[in-house]
Design an enzyme around this catalytic site. Sequence first.
Site, short mmCIF file in Angstrom:
data_model
loop_
_atom_site.label_atom_id
_atom_site.label_comp_id
_atom_site.label_asym_id
_atom_site.label_seq_id
_atom_site.Cartn_x
_atom_site.Cartn_y
_atom_site.Cartn_z
N HIS A 85 0.85 -1.19 0.00
CA HIS A 85 0.00 0.00 0.00
C HIS A 85 0.89 1.24 0.00
CE1 HIS A 85 -2.81 3.07 1.46
NE2 HIS A 85 -3.76 2.30 0.97
N GLU A 133 -3.44 3.11 -7.28
CA GLU A 133 -3.80 4.16 -6.32
C GLU A 133 -2.80 5.31 -6.41
OE1 GLU A 133 -5.99 2.94 -2.36
OE2 GLU A 133 -3.91 2.30 -2.36
#
Length: 214
Positions: A85, A133
């Site tokens: 992430h 992302e």
Amino acid sequence: MFVLVNLKAYPCDPVAVANAAATVADDTDARIAVAPQAAHLSAVAGTGVETWAQHVDGVEHGSHTGSTLAEAVADAGAVGTLINHSERRLRLADVDAGLRAAERAGLETVVCANNPRQVGAATALGPDAVAVEPPELIGTGTPVSQADPDVVEDAVAAAAAVDESVPVLCGAGISTGEDLAAARELGSEGVLLASGVAKADDPEAALRDLVSGV
């Protein structure tokens, strides 16, 4: 469409969010998963919702104080894990090691990437899915599907060029059913979101709106 809710370290009630997600999933047949802090995995899994870890380390049993062991995550009730992430970035070798650890423990995997080039590299490592992302949009409430739709389309193309069987999730700024519909139109097979649900006054209402078009 797969909806993966990352609770990060937000000051929310993980069990309440999990119960809301389980209720909406049962009512709508949507696939909804919740990724809480590692300490809350068992409690969240106990609600019956699909439970994911936010991270696992590429280590085996042994002297690894402070590491998140994939087997421990699975024992706690998780069925999958995020890797890389934007808020827990890893070197390529560590991403690969995390994937192998997750595979060893029987965990499904989503590897996050900032842009289409990274999506292609991540896909080559063999995850179950990748998520694009752009970090500058995370937590802004402005979905990447609106701010820069080419990023999503290019990420889908980059993944397909390496392995057509690896789906792409759309993350960053996702919060509404309109956002999810736009992500689907751009070729995404799911969404990764956090604040849109974790910070919502009514997580169940937020989730119902999110999956309203599914």
